[in-house]
Design a protein around this motif. Structure first.
Motif, mmCIF file in Angstrom:
data_model
loop_
_atom_site.group_PDB
_atom_site.id
_atom_site.type_symbol
_atom_site.label_atom_id
_atom_site.label_comp_id
_atom_site.label_asym_id
_atom_site.label_seq_id
_atom_site.Cartn_x
_atom_site.Cartn_y
_atom_site.Cartn_z
ATOM 1 N N MET A 28 81.315 49.102 46.176
ATOM 2 C CA MET A 28 80.221 49.884 45.600
ATOM 3 C C MET A 28 79.327 48.999 44.736
ATOM 4 N N LYS A 29 79.932 48.208 43.882
ATOM 5 C CA LYS A 29 79.152 47.333 43.001
ATOM 6 C C LYS A 29 78.431 46.247 43.802
ATOM 7 N N LYS A 32 75.708 48.013 45.859
ATOM 8 C CA LYS A 32 74.876 48.912 45.054
ATOM 9 C C LYS A 32 74.826 50.332 45.630
ATOM 10 N N TRP A 33 75.996 50.834 46.014
ATOM 11 C CA TRP A 33 76.077 52.203 46.514
ATOM 12 C C TRP A 33 76.060 53.169 45.347
ATOM 13 N N THR A 34 75.595 54.384 45.594
ATOM 14 C CA THR A 34 75.557 55.404 44.554
ATOM 15 C C THR A 34 76.956 55.990 44.371
ATOM 16 N N VAL A 35 77.125 56.749 43.285
ATOM 17 C CA VAL A 35 78.406 57.400 43.025
ATOM 18 C C VAL A 35 78.713 58.401 44.140
ATOM 19 N N GLU A 36 77.711 59.132 44.587
ATOM 20 C CA GLU A 36 77.919 60.099 45.669
ATOM 21 C C GLU A 36 78.396 59.402 46.943
ATOM 22 N N GLN A 37 77.783 58.277 47.289
ATOM 23 C CA GLN A 37 78.204 57.528 48.478
ATOM 24 C C GLN A 37 79.630 57.021 48.302
ATOM 25 N N TYR A 102 68.597 53.219 49.078
ATOM 26 C CA TYR A 102 69.182 53.871 47.916
ATOM 27 C C TYR A 102 68.217 53.967 46.750
ATOM 28 N N ALA A 105 66.814 57.458 45.643
ATOM 29 C CA ALA A 105 67.601 58.338 44.788
ATOM 30 C C ALA A 105 67.170 58.224 43.333
ATOM 31 N N PHE A 106 66.623 57.085 42.936
ATOM 32 C CA PHE A 106 66.218 56.889 41.559
ATOM 33 C C PHE A 106 64.794 57.368 41.300
#
Length: 128
Positions: A28-29, A32-37, A102, A105-106
């Motif tokens: 994830m880090k 740079k995946w989102t929390v939902e992903q 991604y 999303a921001f």
């Protein structure tokens, strides 16, 4: 990897042995995946592995070694898989030209507008 004082002309392989949750956090880090992903991803099973491999353009990707079907089974969305495929073939010089999916999303709260709308609202001040 710089702490290893590694010569970049020599190949280096790293193996990370970890629990499924920690592996998902690492990926994830890195990507740079989102929390939902992240929450849709499945934990790794016993003795299961993921291979991040350096693509032709210099970006690490899961799509170099793994198939679309494997990544779907892991819980990756089609957008995440498309990003992995892009990373497998991307050139580092075009990284800034690539607008990652991604980022939407921001910035989804910003209204779409064109230059004419902005100028008509007098909120656009041209630079001299």
């Amino acid at each position: 990897m710089n702490r290893h004082h590694h010569n970049p002309n020599e190949e280096l392989n790293l193996v990370i042995v970890s629990h499924g949750l920690a592996s998902r956090v690492f990926l994830m880090k890195w990507f740079k995946w989102t929390v939902e992903q992240f929450e849709y991803l499945n934990n790794l099973g016993n003795c299961e592995f993921r291979v991040m491999e350096l693509g032709a353009g210099g970006e690490y990707s899961l799509a170099v070694h793994h198939t679309d079907e494997e990544m779907l089974e892991w819980g990756m969305s089609p957008e995440m898989i498309a990003d992995q495929k892009w990373r497998a073939n991307a050139n580092r010089g075009t990284l800034n030209d690539h607008c990652p999916w991604y980022l939407d999303a921001f910035f989804d709260h910003l209204a779409d507008s064109n230059d004419e709308d902005v100028k008509s609202n007098n909120s656009y001040l041209p630079l001299a």
